[in-house]
Scaffold this motif. Structure first.
Motif, PDB file in Angstrom:
ATOM      1  N   ILE A 196      37.737 -32.245   6.615  1.00 40.79           N
ATOM      2  CA  ILE A 196      37.834 -30.968   7.325  1.00 40.79           C
ATOM      3  C   ILE A 196      38.009 -29.848   6.311  1.00 40.79           C
ATOM      4  CG2 ILE A 196      40.323 -31.284   7.688  1.00 40.79           C
ATOM      5  CD1 ILE A 196      40.003 -29.743  10.336  1.00 40.79           C
ATOM      6  N   VAL A 197      37.326 -28.731   6.529  1.00 42.37           N
ATOM      7  CA  VAL A 197      37.425 -27.583   5.625  1.00 42.37           C
ATOM      8  C   VAL A 197      37.648 -26.316   6.459  1.00 42.37           C
ATOM      9  CG1 VAL A 197      35.958 -28.611   3.863  1.00 42.37           C
ATOM     10  CG2 VAL A 197      34.930 -27.165   5.628  1.00 42.37           C
ATOM     11  N   THR A 198      38.197 -25.298   5.814  1.00 40.87           N
ATOM     12  CA  THR A 198      38.456 -24.012   6.462  1.00 40.87           C
ATOM     13  C   THR A 198      37.469 -22.976   5.952  1.00 40.87           C
ATOM     14  OG1 THR A 198      40.818 -24.478   6.704  1.00 40.87           O
ATOM     15  CG2 THR A 198      40.162 -22.173   6.773  1.00 40.87           C
ATOM     16  N   ALA A 199      36.921 -22.171   6.881  1.00 46.59           N
ATOM     17  CA  ALA A 199      36.010 -21.089   6.511  1.00 46.59           C
ATOM     18  C   ALA A 199      36.221 -19.921   7.475  1.00 46.59           C
ATOM     19  CB  ALA A 199      34.560 -21.570   6.538  1.00 46.59           C
ATOM     20  N   PHE A 200      35.629 -18.767   7.127  1.00 53.13           N
ATOM     21  CA  PHE A 200      35.843 -17.550   7.916  1.00 53.13           C
ATOM     22  C   PHE A 200      34.507 -16.854   8.180  1.00 53.13           C
ATOM     23  CE2 PHE A 200      39.690 -18.548   5.674  1.00 53.13           C
ATOM     24  CZ  PHE A 200      40.695 -18.320   6.601  1.00 53.13           C
ATOM     25  N   GLN A 201      34.373 -16.310   9.390  1.00 51.29           N
ATOM     26  CA  GLN A 201      33.105 -15.717   9.812  1.00 51.29           C
ATOM     27  C   GLN A 201      33.258 -14.238  10.150  1.00 51.29           C
ATOM     28  OE1 GLN A 201      33.281 -18.494  13.408  1.00 51.29           O
ATOM     29  NE2 GLN A 201      32.278 -16.684  14.314  1.00 51.29           N
ATOM     30  N   SER A 202      32.155 -13.625  10.559  1.00 55.06           N
ATOM     31  CA  SER A 202      32.127 -12.267  11.110  1.00 55.06           C
ATOM     32  C   SER A 202      32.505 -11.183  10.107  1.00 55.06           C
ATOM     33  CB  SER A 202      33.039 -12.157  12.338  1.00 55.06           C
ATOM     34  OG  SER A 202      32.752 -13.166  13.275  1.00 55.06           O
ATOM     35  N   LYS A 203      32.068 -11.312   8.873  1.00 51.38           N
ATOM     36  CA  LYS A 203      32.348 -10.276   7.877  1.00 51.38           C
ATOM     37  C   LYS A 203      31.668  -8.975   8.265  1.00 51.38           C
ATOM     38  CE  LYS A 203      31.791  -9.088   2.989  1.00 51.38           C
ATOM     39  NZ  LYS A 203      31.321  -9.508   1.660  1.00 51.38           N
ATOM     40  N   PHE A 204      32.382  -7.862   8.061  1.00 58.60           N
ATOM     41  CA  PHE A 204      31.852  -6.541   8.390  1.00 58.60           C
ATOM     42  C   PHE A 204      32.287  -5.561   7.312  1.00 58.60           C
ATOM     43  CE2 PHE A 204      32.337  -2.336  10.330  1.00 58.60           C
ATOM     44  CZ  PHE A 204      31.075  -2.153  10.895  1.00 58.60           C
ATOM     45  N   GLY A 205      31.345  -4.795   6.773  1.00 56.97           N
ATOM     46  CA  GLY A 205      31.686  -3.788   5.771  1.00 56.97           C
ATOM     47  C   GLY A 205      31.565  -4.300   4.350  1.00 56.97           C
ATOM     48  N   PRO A 206      31.757  -3.419   3.362  1.00 62.13           N
ATOM     49  CA  PRO A 206      31.476  -3.748   1.967  1.00 62.13           C
ATOM     50  C   PRO A 206      32.604  -4.420   1.190  1.00 62.13           C
ATOM     51  CG  PRO A 206      32.035  -1.427   2.159  1.00 62.13           C
ATOM     52  CD  PRO A 206      32.052  -1.979   3.554  1.00 62.13           C
ATOM     53  N   GLU A 207      33.852  -4.339   1.658  1.00 57.53           N
ATOM     54  CA  GLU A 207      34.938  -4.852   0.828  1.00 57.53           C
ATOM     55  C   GLU A 207      35.043  -6.379   0.898  1.00 57.53           C
ATOM     56  OE1 GLU A 207      39.078  -4.076   2.060  1.00 57.53           O
ATOM     57  OE2 GLU A 207      38.230  -3.062   3.820  1.00 57.53           O
ATOM     58  N   GLU A 208      35.829  -6.947  -0.003  1.00 58.02           N
ATOM     59  CA  GLU A 208      35.983  -8.397  -0.077  1.00 58.02           C
ATOM     60  C   GLU A 208      36.795  -8.920   1.107  1.00 58.02           C
ATOM     61  OE1 GLU A 208      37.671 -11.887  -3.116  1.00 58.02           O
ATOM     62  OE2 GLU A 208      37.960  -9.751  -3.576  1.00 58.02           O
ATOM     63  N   TRP A 209      36.312 -10.009   1.714  1.00 60.65           N
ATOM     64  CA  TRP A 209      37.007 -10.625   2.845  1.00 60.65           C
ATOM     65  C   TRP A 209      37.527 -11.998   2.424  1.00 60.65           C
ATOM     66  CZ3 TRP A 209      35.948  -9.675   8.580  1.00 60.65           C
ATOM     67  CH2 TRP A 209      35.754  -8.302   8.822  1.00 60.65           C
ATOM     68  N   VAL A 210      38.470 -12.528   3.201  1.00 58.02           N
ATOM     69  CA  VAL A 210      38.935 -13.887   2.932  1.00 58.02           C
ATOM     70  C   VAL A 210      37.755 -14.835   3.110  1.00 58.02           C
ATOM     71  CG1 VAL A 210      41.323 -13.426   3.590  1.00 58.02           C
ATOM     72  CG2 VAL A 210      39.693 -14.184   5.339  1.00 58.02           C
ATOM     73  N   GLY A 211      37.761 -15.912   2.371  1.00 55.22           N
ATOM     74  CA  GLY A 211      36.642 -16.823   2.420  1.00 55.22           C
ATOM     75  C   GLY A 211      37.090 -18.262   2.273  1.00 55.22           C
ATOM     76  N   PRO A 212      36.101 -19.169   2.190  1.00 57.10           N
ATOM     77  CA  PRO A 212      34.667 -18.920   2.086  1.00 57.10           C
ATOM     78  C   PRO A 212      34.060 -18.455   3.413  1.00 57.10           C
ATOM     79  CG  PRO A 212      35.078 -21.267   2.297  1.00 57.10           C
ATOM     80  CD  PRO A 212      36.418 -20.621   2.174  1.00 57.10           C
ATOM     81  N   ALA A 213      32.916 -17.755   3.315  1.00 59.70           N
ATOM     82  CA  ALA A 213      32.214 -17.292   4.498  1.00 59.70           C
ATOM     83  C   ALA A 213      31.514 -18.478   5.157  1.00 59.70           C
ATOM     84  CB  ALA A 213      31.192 -16.223   4.128  1.00 59.70           C
ATOM     85  N   THR A 214      31.731 -18.661   6.457  1.00 56.82           N
ATOM     86  CA  THR A 214      31.186 -19.822   7.156  1.00 56.82           C
ATOM     87  C   THR A 214      29.675 -19.921   7.009  1.00 56.82           C
ATOM     88  OG1 THR A 214      32.960 -19.632   8.788  1.00 56.82           O
ATOM     89  CG2 THR A 214      31.099 -21.037   9.357  1.00 56.82           C
ATOM     90  N   VAL A 215      28.975 -18.801   7.194  1.00 59.39           N
ATOM     91  CA  VAL A 215      27.507 -18.835   7.186  1.00 59.39           C
ATOM     92  C   VAL A 215      26.972 -19.308   5.838  1.00 59.39           C
ATOM     93  CG1 VAL A 215      27.226 -16.410   6.486  1.00 59.39           C
ATOM     94  CG2 VAL A 215      25.453 -17.536   7.892  1.00 59.39           C
ATOM     95  N   GLU A 216      27.670 -18.984   4.756  1.00 59.75           N
ATOM     96  CA  GLU A 216      27.259 -19.420   3.424  1.00 59.75           C
ATOM     97  C   GLU A 216      27.766 -20.830   3.119  1.00 59.75           C
ATOM     98  OE1 GLU A 216      28.898 -16.417   0.950  1.00 59.75           O
ATOM     99  OE2 GLU A 216      27.648 -14.801   1.782  1.00 59.75           O
ATOM    100  N   HIS A 217      28.958 -21.133   3.605  1.00 62.70           N
ATOM    101  CA  HIS A 217      29.573 -22.418   3.281  1.00 62.70           C
ATOM    102  C   HIS A 217      28.831 -23.585   3.928  1.00 62.70           C
ATOM    103  CE1 HIS A 217      32.695 -24.843   1.546  1.00 62.70           C
ATOM    104  NE2 HIS A 217      33.015 -25.370   2.719  1.00 62.70           N
ATOM    105  N   VAL A 218      28.354 -23.405   5.164  1.00 64.83           N
ATOM    106  CA  VAL A 218      27.627 -24.508   5.809  1.00 64.83           C
ATOM    107  C   VAL A 218      26.314 -24.783   5.079  1.00 64.83           C
ATOM    108  CG1 VAL A 218      28.688 -24.142   8.067  1.00 64.83           C
ATOM    109  CG2 VAL A 218      26.527 -22.987   7.531  1.00 64.83           C
TER     110      VAL A 218
END
Length: 357
Positions: A262-284
């Protein structure tokens, strides 16, 4: 009218003891439970989407840039284009039978089941309703209606297992704004994050077990995908990222799995600044390139399926995985109105009503 008049009401009569005959009827005192979810547009056309997105993206809890800098960009540029794209996304998941978003349909059903459960346990002492932070039914209108029905004490329950400023805090803010306008405020309690509640973790684990049992081949990895927040929020003290990581750990332990299952990822990034990650869409996509051909995705931060799960995960994130070489993608629905989820919510509510019932 004296304070004694108020105290000596006659239950069920609508009359106050010793009150003048022309005194307005007063509803019997009740306790209210108000479930709050994120929100929904009223329809998928341009103007409905624009109204909804304007309210959502003007919330300083969601986008906390200075208004003089953000609002011209939002109103003149972003909202001239984004309603078309968002409307298309909502149309792809819209509940056409009831002409509403799935989030509204599911939240209404959750409310019905919670109400039935509390009535079975506590009788008619508690009134249950729901509201939306953005869109309708609005927090303001429902709070006022509950007070008019006699709810002098209200438990306000944001349906977010993990606390985050752009979700839990803004829902509470909206309730407090209504209280600021009322001459007679009901007593209000807010429900804290409930991601550690054993009944919630068990319901989440049950949903995973059931989904895995229904697959032809066991997924190589389960991706726990949470809605994202800017990394700056974490550094400024928002506990959301840590609570998401702990949710994944508790789920893993309840399932009895190894760390790499099991791994943790985060989705729905909006805007130019750095968000917590990894980004789900890229990680899959990366998982597919690493040879993980069969994956499942679960969304522990969402109590109800919505555009972020039914469109973003089921369509965008699924496509990212398949295009990178993945073969089998299983989306595990949110807990929605599952009986074990409702039982978990009832457990939280009964605990938070302590001393009121």
């Amino acid at each position: 009218m004296t304070s004694a008049n108020l105290e000596q009401d006659q239950p069920g009569s609508g009359r106050l003891a010793h009150a003048p005959t022309d005194h307005p009827a007063v509803p019997r005192k009740k306790v209210g439970v108000l479930l709050a979810n994120l929100g929904t547009p009223d329809a998928t056309d341009y103007w409905s989407m624009r109204r909804y997105l304007s309210e959502f993206l003007s919330d300083r809890r969601v986008v906390d840039y200075a208004a003089w800098k953000w609002q011209p960009l939002l109103q003149l540029i972003i909202l001239s284009r984004r309603p078309f794209k968002s409307g298309e996304a909502y149309r792809s998941i819209w509940n056409t039978e009831q002409n509403e978003s799935p989030l509204l349909t599911i939240t209404r059903e959750q409310t019905r089941k919670v109400s039935a459960g509390l009535k079975e346990r506590l009788g008619d002492q508690v009134v249950v309703d729901f509201c939306m932070r953005y869109g309708n039914p609005s927090t303001d209108s429902v709070l006022r209606r509950m007070q008019a029905e006699g709810c002098e004490r209200i438990l306000f329950f944001p349906l977010y297992p993990q606390y985050a400023s752009p979700t839990t805090a803004t829902a509470n803010d909206q309730a407090f704004r209504t209280l600021m306008k009322l001459k007679w405020q009901p007593a209000v309690r807010t429900v804290p994050a409930y991601f550690e509640q054993p009944a919630y973790i068990e319901a989440l684990a049950n949903s995973v077990r059931e989904a895995y049992a229904a697959t032809e081949s066991r997924p190589d990895v389960l991706v726990a995908s949470y809605h994202g927040v800017p990394k700056r929020y974490l550094l400024e003290g928002d506990p959301y990222h840590c609570q998401c990581q702990k949710t994944t750990r508790l789920l893993k332990e309840r399932l009895g799995w190894k760390d790499d299952e099991i791994v943790t990822a985060f989705q729905s990034k909006f805007g130019p600044e750095e968000w917590v990650g990894p980004a789900t869409v890229e990680h899959v996509a990366e998982l597919a390139r690493q040879g993980k051909k069969h994956i499942a995705v679960v969304s522990p931060a969402f109590s109800s399926d919505c555009v972020e799960t039914l469109e973003e995960i089921e369509q965008e994130i699924r496509s990212s995985f398949i295009e990178a070489g993945g073969e089998t993608f299983t989306y595990i629905p949110c807990l929605n109105a599952r009986d074990d989820h409702i039982a978990a919510l009832l457990s939280v509510i009964e605990n938070e009503l302590g001393g009121w019932i």
